[in-house]
Design a protein around this motif. Structure first.
Motif, mmCIF file in Angstrom:
data_model
loop_
_atom_site.group_PDB
_atom_site.id
_atom_site.type_symbol
_atom_site.label_atom_id
_atom_site.label_comp_id
_atom_site.label_asym_id
_atom_site.label_seq_id
_atom_site.Cartn_x
_atom_site.Cartn_y
_atom_site.Cartn_z
ATOM 1 N N ASN A 42 -13.529 -59.197 57.425
ATOM 2 C CA ASN A 42 -13.019 -58.734 58.715
ATOM 3 C C ASN A 42 -13.971 -57.685 59.291
ATOM 4 O OD1 ASN A 42 -11.478 -57.425 60.806
ATOM 5 N ND2 ASN A 42 -9.648 -58.366 59.931
ATOM 6 N N SER A 43 -14.556 -57.987 60.431
ATOM 7 C CA SER A 43 -15.551 -57.085 61.019
ATOM 8 C C SER A 43 -14.955 -55.756 61.443
ATOM 9 C CB SER A 43 -16.209 -57.762 62.227
ATOM 10 O OG SER A 43 -15.241 -58.046 63.234
ATOM 11 N N LYS A 44 -13.639 -55.710 61.683
ATOM 12 C CA LYS A 44 -12.999 -54.460 62.087
ATOM 13 C C LYS A 44 -12.849 -53.475 60.924
ATOM 14 C CE LYS A 44 -10.348 -55.880 66.130
ATOM 15 N NZ LYS A 44 -9.009 -55.814 66.779
ATOM 16 N N MET A 45 -13.090 -53.939 59.706
ATOM 17 C CA MET A 45 -12.902 -53.098 58.526
ATOM 18 C C MET A 45 -14.209 -52.436 58.082
ATOM 19 S SD MET A 45 -9.630 -53.421 57.653
ATOM 20 C CE MET A 45 -9.471 -53.149 55.902
ATOM 21 N N GLN A 46 -15.139 -52.291 59.005
ATOM 22 C CA GLN A 46 -16.440 -51.722 58.670
ATOM 23 C C GLN A 46 -16.342 -50.317 58.085
ATOM 24 O OE1 GLN A 46 -19.055 -51.426 62.050
ATOM 25 N NE2 GLN A 46 -20.632 -50.285 60.933
ATOM 26 N N TYR A 47 -15.476 -49.499 58.638
ATOM 27 C CA TYR A 47 -15.389 -48.096 58.214
ATOM 28 C C TYR A 47 -14.235 -47.822 57.254
ATOM 29 C CZ TYR A 47 -18.704 -47.329 62.009
ATOM 30 O OH TYR A 47 -19.813 -47.375 62.825
ATOM 31 N N LEU A 48 -13.271 -48.714 57.178
ATOM 32 C CA LEU A 48 -12.131 -48.530 56.278
ATOM 33 C C LEU A 48 -12.349 -49.384 55.039
ATOM 34 C CD1 LEU A 48 -9.390 -47.276 55.706
ATOM 35 C CD2 LEU A 48 -8.319 -49.169 56.949
ATOM 36 N N ASN A 49 -13.001 -48.812 54.044
ATOM 37 C CA ASN A 49 -13.262 -49.512 52.792
ATOM 38 C C ASN A 49 -12.020 -49.415 51.910
ATOM 39 O OD1 ASN A 49 -14.179 -50.242 50.132
ATOM 40 N ND2 ASN A 49 -16.283 -49.877 50.818
ATOM 41 N N VAL A 50 -11.467 -50.562 51.532
ATOM 42 C CA VAL A 50 -10.186 -50.569 50.812
ATOM 43 C C VAL A 50 -10.346 -50.938 49.333
ATOM 44 C CG1 VAL A 50 -8.877 -51.071 52.899
ATOM 45 C CG2 VAL A 50 -9.739 -52.966 51.497
ATOM 46 N N GLU A 51 -11.572 -50.926 48.826
ATOM 47 C CA GLU A 51 -11.787 -51.331 47.434
ATOM 48 C C GLU A 51 -11.024 -50.448 46.447
ATOM 49 O OE1 GLU A 51 -13.360 -53.991 46.044
ATOM 50 O OE2 GLU A 51 -13.332 -54.679 48.112
ATOM 51 N N LEU A 52 -10.859 -49.176 46.766
ATOM 52 C CA LEU A 52 -10.145 -48.270 45.862
ATOM 53 C C LEU A 52 -8.758 -47.907 46.376
ATOM 54 C CD1 LEU A 52 -13.003 -45.805 44.769
ATOM 55 C CD2 LEU A 52 -12.198 -47.881 43.630
ATOM 56 N N CYS A 53 -8.340 -48.524 47.477
ATOM 57 C CA CYS A 53 -7.005 -48.253 48.017
ATOM 58 C C CYS A 53 -5.980 -49.141 47.320
ATOM 59 C CB CYS A 53 -6.964 -48.522 49.525
ATOM 60 S SG CYS A 53 -8.042 -47.441 50.497
ATOM 61 N N GLY A 54 -4.741 -48.688 47.284
ATOM 62 C CA GLY A 54 -3.684 -49.455 46.643
ATOM 63 C C GLY A 54 -2.466 -49.600 47.523
ATOM 64 N N LEU A 55 -1.481 -50.327 47.003
ATOM 65 C CA LEU A 55 -0.231 -50.569 47.723
ATOM 66 C C LEU A 55 0.942 -50.022 46.918
ATOM 67 C CD1 LEU A 55 -0.911 -54.270 48.820
ATOM 68 C CD2 LEU A 55 -1.303 -52.180 50.150
ATOM 69 N N SER A 56 0.756 -48.838 46.384
ATOM 70 C CA SER A 56 1.767 -48.246 45.508
ATOM 71 C C SER A 56 2.730 -47.326 46.250
ATOM 72 C CB SER A 56 1.080 -47.457 44.388
ATOM 73 O OG SER A 56 0.242 -46.451 44.926
ATOM 74 N N GLY A 57 2.664 -47.332 47.588
ATOM 75 C CA GLY A 57 3.577 -46.508 48.375
ATOM 76 C C GLY A 57 2.996 -45.176 48.813
ATOM 77 N N TRP A 58 1.750 -44.885 48.428
ATOM 78 C CA TRP A 58 1.112 -43.618 48.811
ATOM 79 C C TRP A 58 0.174 -43.870 49.985
ATOM 80 C CZ3 TRP A 58 2.498 -38.909 47.751
ATOM 81 C CH2 TRP A 58 1.627 -37.843 47.996
ATOM 82 N N PRO A 59 0.391 -43.234 51.138
ATOM 83 C CA PRO A 59 -0.422 -43.527 52.322
ATOM 84 C C PRO A 59 -1.852 -43.002 52.195
ATOM 85 C CG PRO A 59 1.043 -41.682 52.747
ATOM 86 C CD PRO A 59 1.431 -42.221 51.399
ATOM 87 N N HIS A 60 -2.708 -43.526 53.041
ATOM 88 C CA HIS A 60 -4.101 -43.093 53.129
ATOM 89 C C HIS A 60 -4.137 -41.605 53.489
ATOM 90 C CE1 HIS A 60 -8.170 -42.722 54.809
ATOM 91 N NE2 HIS A 60 -8.476 -43.781 54.084
ATOM 92 N N PRO A 61 -5.126 -40.858 52.993
ATOM 93 C CA PRO A 61 -5.205 -39.423 53.308
ATOM 94 C C PRO A 61 -5.178 -39.105 54.800
ATOM 95 C CG PRO A 61 -6.755 -39.957 51.562
ATOM 96 C CD PRO A 61 -6.175 -41.257 52.036
ATOM 97 N N ALA A 62 -5.641 -40.030 55.631
ATOM 98 C CA ALA A 62 -5.651 -39.789 57.078
ATOM 99 C C ALA A 62 -4.246 -39.648 57.635
ATOM 100 C CB ALA A 62 -6.382 -40.930 57.787
ATOM 101 N N LEU A 63 -3.249 -40.217 56.953
ATOM 102 C CA LEU A 63 -1.870 -40.196 57.460
ATOM 103 C C LEU A 63 -1.035 -39.087 56.843
ATOM 104 C CD1 LEU A 63 -2.813 -43.150 58.171
ATOM 105 C CD2 LEU A 63 -0.419 -43.789 57.977
ATOM 106 N N GLN A 64 -1.616 -38.300 55.978
ATOM 107 C CA GLN A 64 -0.839 -37.288 55.275
ATOM 108 C C GLN A 64 -0.861 -35.948 56.028
ATOM 109 O OE1 GLN A 64 -2.003 -37.109 51.127
ATOM 110 N NE2 GLN A 64 -2.245 -39.318 51.021
ATOM 111 N N ASN A 65 0.218 -35.188 55.842
ATOM 112 C CA ASN A 65 0.345 -33.840 56.411
ATOM 113 C C ASN A 65 0.244 -33.823 57.929
ATOM 114 O OD1 ASN A 65 0.558 -32.614 53.788
ATOM 115 N ND2 ASN A 65 -1.652 -32.848 53.568
ATOM 116 N N ILE A 66 0.968 -34.727 58.561
ATOM 117 C CA ILE A 66 1.092 -34.741 60.025
ATOM 118 C C ILE A 66 2.412 -34.059 60.358
ATOM 119 C CG2 ILE A 66 1.127 -36.152 62.099
ATOM 120 C CD1 ILE A 66 -1.462 -36.399 60.548
#
Length: 272
Positions: free
Chosen positions: A114-138
């Motif tokens: 997916n060309s839109k995923m150029q900057y969001l590398n998900v190789e180390l991301c998971g689906l365990s219910g913990w959001p990406h750091p960008a979404l935390q502490n808002i």
């Protein structure tokens, strides 16, 4: 994000399984209840249907069988015939692990192309219910408003002229503000002369924040390329970055850095 946003980005940002996976977990939990009660009529009915049905059967029993095949879980008929059921906690752990791993691998495969995923590398991301750091502490509505534009840049959902020209060749990919030949995410965020006032104002704040969070970060030592700075501004925890520049996602100060990123993206988009 828009309706055309990449599906892998949505799930990895939230850290949540697709609805399909959640339904399958609930279905297998119900099967365990049946397996745990061999004296109930429904237990015998499920076993009988599994013995008699064909692969294209639309029965609930065969549906469970197909789910087990999909996630590499033992056949429900074999489980019913094996004797006493395992504990509920052991079963839940097995099911959630198999379902989560399958969907993580599936979404990573989709993200890789997916060309839109150029900057969001998900190789180390998971689906365990913990959001990406960008979404935390808002904590405020203003931060949420700035977050929206940050995520649009991060997920390739911000419509630069380059992105528009890919869908409509009649549109020029050039920047309409400074006449540069290509108006891409990197250009908008760290190169365009029309948005330089935002960078001049926020770059010192970004460097000071990085220095307080990670004093030995190499971003403070050298002048880095526009591509490195763009990736850092969009996601400083990404494995796209060199080890000497990347900020670990578990670093409690990462949220302070992302707060500057949100302002950078928000005011840049307004200037553009």
């Amino acid at each position: 994000l828009s309706q055309s946003s990449s599906i892998p980005a949505l799930h990895f940002l939230l850290g949540e399984l697709p609805v399909e996976g959640l339904i399958h977990i609930n279905t297998l939990s119900l099967f365990h209840n049946i397996w745990s009660n061999p004296d109930l009529t429904v237990n015998s009915m499920v076993a009988y249907i599994l013995k008699m049905c064909k692969g294209n059967s639309t029965t609930w029993s065969n549906h469970v069988q197909l789910i087990c095949q999909k996630y590499g879980i033992p056949s429900p008929l074999a489980l019913l015939s094996s004797g006493p059921a395992c504990s509920k906690s052991s079963w839940n752990t097995l099911v959630k692990t198999r379902v989560t791993v399958w969907h993580e691998e599936d979404l990573r495969r989709k993200a890789a192309s997916n060309s839109k995923m150029q900057y969001l590398n998900v190789e180390l991301c998971g689906l365990s219910g913990w959001p990406h750091p960008a979404l935390q502490n808002i904590y405020t509505t203003q931060e949420a408003k700035k977050l929206r534009l940050h995520l649009k840049f991060l997920t390739g959902d911000f419509l630069t002229n380059e992105r528009l020209s890919l869908d409509n060749p009649s549109i020029s990919p050039a920047c309409t503000l400074c006449q540069a030949p290509t108006d891409c995410t990197e250009h908008v965020l760290v190169v365009c002369r029309a948005t330089s006032e935002v960078r001049d104002r926020l770059l010192p704040e970004l460097l000071n924040t990085v220095a307080s969070v990670q004093p030995m970060n190499q971003l403070l030592m050298n002048n880095h390329s526009a591509s490195i700075l763009t990736q850092f501004v969009l996601d400083c925890t990404s494995i796209n970055l060199p080890e000497t520049i990347r900020v670990p996602a578990h670093n409690p100060g990462a949220s302070d850095i992302f707060r500057v990123f949100r302002a950078w993206c928000f005011y840049t988009a307004r200037s553009a």
